[in-house]
Design an enzyme around this catalytic site. Structure first.
Site, PDB file in Angstrom:
ATOM      1  N   LYS A 134      57.348  57.172  26.111  1.00  0.00           N
ATOM      2  CA  LYS A 134      57.561  57.638  27.489  1.00  0.00           C
ATOM      3  C   LYS A 134      58.629  58.724  27.535  1.00  0.00           C
ATOM      4  O   LYS A 134      58.484  59.711  28.255  1.00  0.00           O
ATOM      5  CB  LYS A 134      57.977  56.459  28.381  1.00  0.00           C
ATOM      6  CG  LYS A 134      58.331  56.873  29.809  1.00  0.00           C
ATOM      7  CD  LYS A 134      58.621  55.683  30.691  1.00  0.00           C
ATOM      8  CE  LYS A 134      58.944  56.154  32.109  1.00  0.00           C
ATOM      9  NZ  LYS A 134      59.112  55.015  33.046  1.00  0.00           N
ATOM     10  N   HIS A 276      14.742  57.677   8.460  1.00  0.00           N
ATOM     11  CA  HIS A 276      15.013  57.646   9.902  1.00  0.00           C
ATOM     12  C   HIS A 276      15.192  56.216  10.404  1.00  0.00           C
ATOM     13  O   HIS A 276      14.623  55.815  11.422  1.00  0.00           O
ATOM     14  CB  HIS A 276      13.914  58.368  10.675  1.00  0.00           C
ATOM     15  CG  HIS A 276      13.742  59.802  10.290  1.00  0.00           C
ATOM     16  ND1 HIS A 276      14.790  60.706  10.300  1.00  0.00           N
ATOM     17  CD2 HIS A 276      12.666  60.487   9.863  1.00  0.00           C
ATOM     18  CE1 HIS A 276      14.361  61.890   9.906  1.00  0.00           C
ATOM     19  NE2 HIS A 276      13.077  61.785   9.617  1.00  0.00           N
TER      20      HIS A 276
END
Length: 513
Positions: A134, A276
């Site tokens: 922060k 595939h």
């Protein structure tokens, strides 16, 4: 006033050298517990945090840094009001926070008992990290040893400070996600149920050039502390993996591992070729070379450019048998040095992987939707969990039972609608991804040609009509396996009886979309 660095790490990689470099630059070192002992034993001058707070560590170390002298020193903005208030309390600023957290995920991964897991939930560490992040304009926050060198620069830019702050919040966010998943009732850090709130704790495991297509950016991510056979595979030869290589290799290995487990008692080797994400040639045999040759010959057209997985070590003879076929990936539990060297010389484009041991594998199947995800438990129901029932007058022969079980394993990993023809432990025809079941069957029969005679057929879902049965019989198929449960089951069974086929119901389907 000397700058002060607070260092408290579980992962002590490089921390002594880093602290020594800070000290040489005039930084005052603060530390706690094991880190304090490690730095002091290395000959560094280090102040205990308890000397700063004026309070000893409490509750077996649960309370060490939760004090205004620590958090005030981290959170104070570097402006006169905050600094004056800090000085009025007799506190000083802390300008660098180097913290990584208790090994919660690692503790879960090794199966530690619940009290030990709970004790490894860090409290003070996340609080310091979040405070420093922060206030990153005035405080450097470090959660990764890879960033230590950056912190030793004379000046750290505002952009780098912000990047380190983002990394810090990501670190605590992933940590909290792991804790949440554990407390939601898991033993492996990944949800075993479908909770109301579901966090995906993902860390990038590999970069790829692009996704499924060149215009799509892509990357490979690890879920929590899980290890996967493909994500963590050891590359022994070939080019870097692509996005599609990962997807196909994972599909190939999943079916290969399932077959290897199923056939463990017979000692047979499984070979799976995938294109595939669909199996295109699958075989069981006594050795890798023979299994590969049978899988290849099952569909020599589709296997070109495919991905192959085998369930046993690949030796030089098996490697040389692959000479005439272009493959993208080969994955195996082991590859002999002679075979790896041959691949590197003769097939330099082939990616050769040694499968890693799976650990903490997710029981969930997560698929993206626009704006969300569809989540379900994986389809992991084994053959031994079924109660196959022969519903025709003719029982399958022992040879047909073997092939039916084999075909059922294969069709589970083919995209719906799917139909598999198999004979003697080899797929002879596959139809997958069709929008109609009869089309899937027609494709499988056409691929099989004359090899359909004496083969068995497996379908991952039931037959709504008897058309597949009649097509199979005309091609010479002798036995059929399917889930059953359709309204017209009596008609389908009657057709089998009329045509002399045996049919088995599993009572369980394997849709795969």
């Amino acid at each position: 006033m000397a700058r002060r660095a607070l260092i408290s790490v579980s992962d002590k990689t490089g921390v002594v050298d880093f602290a020594r470099a800070l000290s040489a630059r005039g930084w005052e070192l603060l530390s706690t517990g094991g880190t304090h002992a490690a730095l002091e034993s290395a000959g560094l001058r280090v102040t205990a945090v308890s000397d700063v707070t004026g309070f000893p560590e409490m509750l077996g170390g649960r309370v060490k840094t939760l004090h205004p002298a620590v958090h005030g020193g981290i959170l104070a903005r570097r402006e006169s009001g905050h600094l004056g208030e800090l000085a009025g309390q007799g506190f000083s600023t802390i300008d660098l926070v180097c913290v990584n957290l208790y090994p919660f995920r690692e503790t879960v991964a090794r199966g530690a008992p619940d009290p030990e897991v709970i004790e490894n939930i860090d409290i003070g560490g996340p609080a310091m990290i979040r405070s420093a992040a922060k206030n990153h304009a005035g405080v450097l926050v470090l959660v990764d040893p890879a960033d230590y060198a950056l912190a030793l620069q004379d000046e750290v830019s505002a952009a780098d400070r912000r990047r380190l702050a983002a990394k810090a919040y990501r670190h605590t966010s992933e940590y909290d996600a792991a804790i949440t998943a554990y407390l939601d009732g898991t033993s492996d850090e990944l949800p075993t149920a479908l909770p109301e709130h579901f966090s995906l704790d993902l860390t990038r495991a590999a970069q790829v050039r692009y996704g499924e297509n060149p215009h799509q950016p892509g990357a490979i991510y690890r879920w929590g502390a899980a290890r996967g056979p493909v994500i963590d595979a050891r590359v022994v030869a070939g080019k870097p993996m692509s996005f599609n290589n990962y997807a196909d290799a994972d599909a190939a290995w999943a079916l290969c591992a399932a077959l290897a487990e199923q056939e463990a008692q017979t000692g047979q080797v499984a070979c799976v070729a995938v294109k595939h994400a669909n199996p295109c040639g699958v075989a069981l045999a006594d050795d890798v070379k023979t299994a590969w040759e049978h899988a290849r010959d099952a569909d020599t057209l589709s296997v070109f450019g495919g991905v192959v997985a085998v369930s046993a070590p690949v030796d030089l003879g098996a490697a040389q048998a692959m000479r005439g076929t272009f493959l993208e990936v080969l994955i195996a539990p082991e590859v002999t040095p002679e075979a790896a060297a041959w691949f590197a010389e003769k097939k330099p484009d082939l990616r050769v992987l040694v499968a890693a041991q799976s650990r903490n594998v997710s029981v969930l199947d997560v698929r993206p939707l626009t704006g969300g995800f569809a989540v379900q438990e994986r389809d992991a129901r084994p053959w031994d969990d079924l109660c196959p029932e022969t519903v025709t007058r003719r029982e399958p022969t022992p040879e047909e039972w073997f092939d039916l079980r084999f075909a059922w394993a294969v069709v589970k990993y083919a995209r719906s609608n799917a139909v598999v023809l198999a004979k003697n432990g080899v797929t002879v025809g596959l139809g997958a991804g069709a929008v109609s079941r009869i089309w899937a069957a027609e494709r499988a029969v056409a691929n099989a040609g004359e090899a359909a005679r004496g083969a068995v057929l497996a379908s991952e879902a039931f037959f709504p009509f008897d058309d597949v049965v009649r097509l199979a019989a005309s091609a010479g198929v002798t036995a059929i396996l399917q889930p059953g449960g359709a309204k017209r089951d009596p008609e389908v069974i009657a057709a089998c009886n009329d045509l002399g086929l045996s049919m088995v119901f599993t009572g369980s389907r394997h849709f795969r979309h």
